[in-house]
Design a protein around this motif. Structure first.
Motif, PDB file in Angstrom:
ATOM      1  N   GLN A 292       0.829  -1.205   0.000  1.00 60.80           N
ATOM      2  CA  GLN A 292       0.000   0.000   0.000  1.00 60.80           C
ATOM      3  C   GLN A 292       0.864   1.255   0.000  1.00 60.80           C
ATOM      4  OE1 GLN A 292      -2.358  -0.847   3.469  1.00 60.80           O
ATOM      5  NE2 GLN A 292      -3.953  -1.904   2.286  1.00 60.80           N
ATOM      6  N   GLN A 293       1.969   1.222   0.729  1.00 64.21           N
ATOM      7  CA  GLN A 293       2.881   2.361   0.739  1.00 64.21           C
ATOM      8  C   GLN A 293       3.526   2.564  -0.627  1.00 64.21           C
ATOM      9  OE1 GLN A 293       5.593   1.639   3.970  1.00 64.21           O
ATOM     10  NE2 GLN A 293       4.074   2.118   5.531  1.00 64.21           N
ATOM     11  N   VAL A 294       3.904   1.479  -1.272  1.00 61.61           N
ATOM     12  CA  VAL A 294       4.478   1.574  -2.624  1.00 61.61           C
ATOM     13  C   VAL A 294       3.446   2.144  -3.581  1.00 61.61           C
ATOM     14  CG1 VAL A 294       5.305   0.202  -4.578  1.00 61.61           C
ATOM     15  CG2 VAL A 294       6.191  -0.244  -2.293  1.00 61.61           C
ATOM     16  N   ASP A 295       2.214   1.678  -3.500  1.00 65.57           N
ATOM     17  CA  ASP A 295       1.152   2.207  -4.362  1.00 65.57           C
ATOM     18  C   ASP A 295       0.950   3.704  -4.131  1.00 65.57           C
ATOM     19  OD1 ASP A 295       0.745  -0.318  -5.406  1.00 65.57           O
ATOM     20  OD2 ASP A 295      -1.049  -0.735  -4.192  1.00 65.57           O
ATOM     21  N   SER A 296       0.989   4.118  -2.867  1.00 64.26           N
ATOM     22  CA  SER A 296       0.818   5.527  -2.537  1.00 64.26           C
ATOM     23  C   SER A 296       1.950   6.369  -3.120  1.00 64.26           C
ATOM     24  CB  SER A 296       0.768   5.694  -1.015  1.00 64.26           C
ATOM     25  OG  SER A 296       0.731   7.052  -0.669  1.00 64.26           O
ATOM     26  N   ILE A 297       3.169   5.897  -2.981  1.00 64.49           N
ATOM     27  CA  ILE A 297       4.322   6.617  -3.549  1.00 64.49           C
ATOM     28  C   ILE A 297       4.191   6.698  -5.066  1.00 64.49           C
ATOM     29  CG2 ILE A 297       6.819   6.491  -3.928  1.00 64.49           C
ATOM     30  CD1 ILE A 297       6.965   5.214  -1.076  1.00 64.49           C
TER      31      ILE A 297
ATOM     32  N   ARG B 251       3.261   9.726  -9.958  1.00 64.45           N
ATOM     33  CA  ARG B 251       2.511   9.820 -11.222  1.00 64.45           C
ATOM     34  C   ARG B 251       1.780  11.137 -11.313  1.00 64.45           C
ATOM     35  NH1 ARG B 251      -1.854   5.437 -13.153  1.00 64.45           N
ATOM     36  NH2 ARG B 251      -2.986   6.365 -11.433  1.00 64.45           N
ATOM     37  N   ALA B 252       1.193  11.593 -10.181  1.00 68.67           N
ATOM     38  CA  ALA B 252       0.478  12.865 -10.169  1.00 68.67           C
ATOM     39  C   ALA B 252       1.433  14.028 -10.399  1.00 68.67           C
ATOM     40  CB  ALA B 252      -0.258  13.049  -8.848  1.00 68.67           C
ATOM     41  N   LYS B 253       2.632  13.915  -9.873  1.00 62.35           N
ATOM     42  CA  LYS B 253       3.602  14.994  -9.996  1.00 62.35           C
ATOM     43  C   LYS B 253       4.294  15.009 -11.353  1.00 62.35           C
ATOM     44  CE  LYS B 253       7.438  17.163  -7.568  1.00 62.35           C
ATOM     45  NZ  LYS B 253       8.256  17.159  -6.354  1.00 62.35           N
TER      46      LYS B 253
END
Length: 69
Positions: free
Chosen positions: A55-60, A65-67
Motif C-alpha cells: 500500500q505504501q508503494v502504491d501511494s508513492i 505519477r500525479a507529480k
C-alpha cells in the motif's frame, strides 16, 4: 488422532522415566499446539506487513505519477 515418532537421547529417556507421573504425550501435544499458534500468528503478522508495504508503494507511485505524469 494421528501418531508421530519423536527421537530423543537415551539419557533424556531415562530422565523422563524417572518422572513417570507426567503424561509426556500431553506435554508434547501442548508444545506443538503452542508452536503452531506462534508460527501462525507470525505468518499473519508478516502478511499484514507485506500488505502495508504494498500500500505504501502504491501511494508513492500515485504521488509520483500525479507529480510527473
Amino acid at each position: 488422532m494421528t501418531n508421530i515418532t519423536v527421537r530423543i537421547s537415551d539419557e533424556l529417556r531415562e530422565k523422563m522415566r524417572s518422572l513417570s507421573d507426567i503424561n509426556w504425550s500431553e506435554v508434547v501435544r501442548r508444545a506443538i499446539e503452542e508452536r503452531v499458534a506462534l508460527e501462525m500468528a507470525r505468518t499473519r503478522k508478516n502478511q499484514e506487513a507485506i500488505i502495508e508495504a504494498g500500500q505504501q508503494v502504491d501511494s508513492i507511485f500515485e504521488r509520483l505519477r500525479a507529480k510527473y505524469g
